[in-house]
Design a protein around this motif. Structure first.
Motif, short mmCIF file in Angstrom:
data_model
loop_
_atom_site.label_atom_id
_atom_site.label_comp_id
_atom_site.label_asym_id
_atom_site.label_seq_id
_atom_site.Cartn_x
_atom_site.Cartn_y
_atom_site.Cartn_z
N TYR A 122 0.10 6.89 -6.64
CA TYR A 122 -0.90 7.74 -6.76
C TYR A 122 -0.54 9.07 -6.32
O TYR A 122 -0.70 9.93 -7.13
CB TYR A 122 -2.10 7.30 -5.93
N ASN A 123 0.35 9.37 -5.49
CA ASN A 123 0.69 10.64 -5.05
C ASN A 123 1.67 11.28 -6.26
O ASN A 123 1.44 12.55 -6.37
CB ASN A 123 1.47 10.71 -3.61
N PHE A 135 0.93 -1.32 -0.17
CA PHE A 135 -0.09 0.07 -0.06
C PHE A 135 0.78 1.20 0.19
O PHE A 135 0.41 2.27 -0.51
CB PHE A 135 -0.89 0.02 1.09
N PHE A 136 2.18 1.35 0.62
CA PHE A 136 2.93 2.46 0.44
C PHE A 136 3.38 2.74 -0.88
O PHE A 136 3.25 3.86 -1.03
CB PHE A 136 4.27 2.11 1.24
N HIS A 137 3.62 1.68 -1.68
CA HIS A 137 4.31 1.92 -3.07
C HIS A 137 2.67 2.31 -4.01
O HIS A 137 3.08 3.02 -4.93
CB HIS A 137 4.89 0.91 -3.76
N LYS A 158 -9.38 9.85 -4.84
CA LYS A 158 -9.26 9.02 -3.88
C LYS A 158 -10.03 7.71 -4.18
O LYS A 158 -9.38 6.54 -4.20
CB LYS A 158 -9.89 9.30 -2.46
N PHE A 198 -8.07 5.28 -6.16
CA PHE A 198 -7.19 4.65 -5.59
C PHE A 198 -7.79 3.32 -4.84
O PHE A 198 -6.99 2.17 -4.66
CB PHE A 198 -6.34 5.38 -4.32
N MET A 199 -8.90 3.59 -4.30
CA MET A 199 -9.73 2.40 -3.66
C MET A 199 -10.36 1.41 -4.44
O MET A 199 -10.31 0.31 -4.35
CB MET A 199 -10.83 3.14 -2.81
N ARG A 245 -0.73 12.24 -9.06
CA ARG A 245 -1.56 13.57 -8.53
C ARG A 245 -0.98 14.77 -8.19
O ARG A 245 -1.51 15.60 -8.74
CB ARG A 245 -2.23 12.98 -6.93
N GLU A 246 0.14 14.54 -7.86
CA GLU A 246 0.97 16.03 -7.70
C GLU A 246 1.54 16.41 -9.10
O GLU A 246 1.42 17.66 -9.18
CB GLU A 246 2.14 15.58 -6.84
N THR A 281 0.30 3.80 -2.77
CA THR A 281 -0.24 5.25 -2.31
C THR A 281 0.94 6.24 -3.16
O THR A 281 0.44 7.42 -3.44
CB THR A 281 -0.10 5.48 -1.09
N THR A 282 2.14 5.94 -3.13
CA THR A 282 3.18 6.89 -3.51
C THR A 282 2.96 7.05 -5.12
O THR A 282 3.36 8.14 -5.55
CB THR A 282 4.62 6.52 -3.07
#
Lengths: 168, 168
Positions: free
Chosen positions: B149-150, B142-144, B161, B164-165, B153-154, B146-147
């Protein structure tokens, strides 16, 4: 011993919350060293239309306390979302830890098929306990832990992956 | 039906990998619309000393395939980490999906106490299966995700969200 709903929830949340405090403390050190005020730190975001650090931490604690309570079939304790300082955020994490540690394994074990209904973006959504834990709570909890880490990491805090993971 | 090691691993990884493909496709749309080359997109990072998008996706697939294989007590299939395009990354995710879907629940159920030894930053670390899944594989996966995604996203991709889900 076979995996249980309790083992896949409360101790995992406890570990994530402890790691979150550790990550935030490193963020606090960085902010102090650089003269960044706590107000600015708590409002730091990856991009303006994402949630700030403060809210990321609030959501992590919500996932832990709400997830635990709903799996146990009880109404979650309400947190007021009124933190304005890092110390208040640490206290919120401690409050969430105390709360979830207060649940017995027997309250959560066997909750695989327990019905959980929550509002997601205004829509009532129903899960069974297992789906709620594996496909809603855990991804959300780790999403907001990771984003907290990424905000602080990008800001310049001295953080590495081991800070996020914690000790095995 | 009680929670099992299989249910807490393979289907959770499948969902995360499918969501990852969806998030990357939205990143690809953004890149196309803005004239960002795939090479630049795959090397985008939150900060220069973090891993680029390409590597984030490689690590997610590694967590899924290695986690599944090691819980089953078999040596994980090796991926060569030689992707240079988005299409190759999508193919890597598909390869990981095919691989983990090839495991039977019976190979993974009952792996709570199975010994898993891996190298973490050069150090041999031993886990039991349950600890490996709950405190190593899931947080890392989930860390990778999310990263990934981030980063997108950035960068400006049209992501929320819900992307992602995924769908419950």
């Amino acid at each position: 011993m076979s995996l249980s709903m309790y083992q896949a929830s409360v101790p995992v949340f406890v570990r994530a919350l402890n790691n979150l405090t550790h990550v935030l403390k490193k963020g606090e050190e960085y902010a102090k060293a650089k003269g960044v005020t706590p107000e600015v730190l708590l409002q730091t975001r990856l991009i303006p239309d994402m949630l700030p650090l403060l809210k990321q931490v609030q959501v992590v604690t919500d996932m832990a306390k709400n997830g635990t309570a709903r799996l146990a079939g009880v109404t979650p304790m309400v947190f007021e979302d009124n933190e304005t300082t890092l110390d208040e955020l640490y206290a919120r994490i401690e409050r969430a830890l105390d709360y979830i540690k207060g649940f017995e394994a027997s309250q959560i074990d066997g909750s695989e098929a327990r019905s959980v209904t929550i509002k997601i973006r205004g829509n009532e959504t129903q899960f069974d306990g297992q789906t709620y834990l594996l496909y809603f709570i855990l991804p959300n909890l780790f999403f907001h832990c990771t984003t907290t880490y990424n905000i602080l990491r990008e800001a310049g805090a001295e953080l590495g992956k081991a800070d996020f993971m914690g000790k095995p």
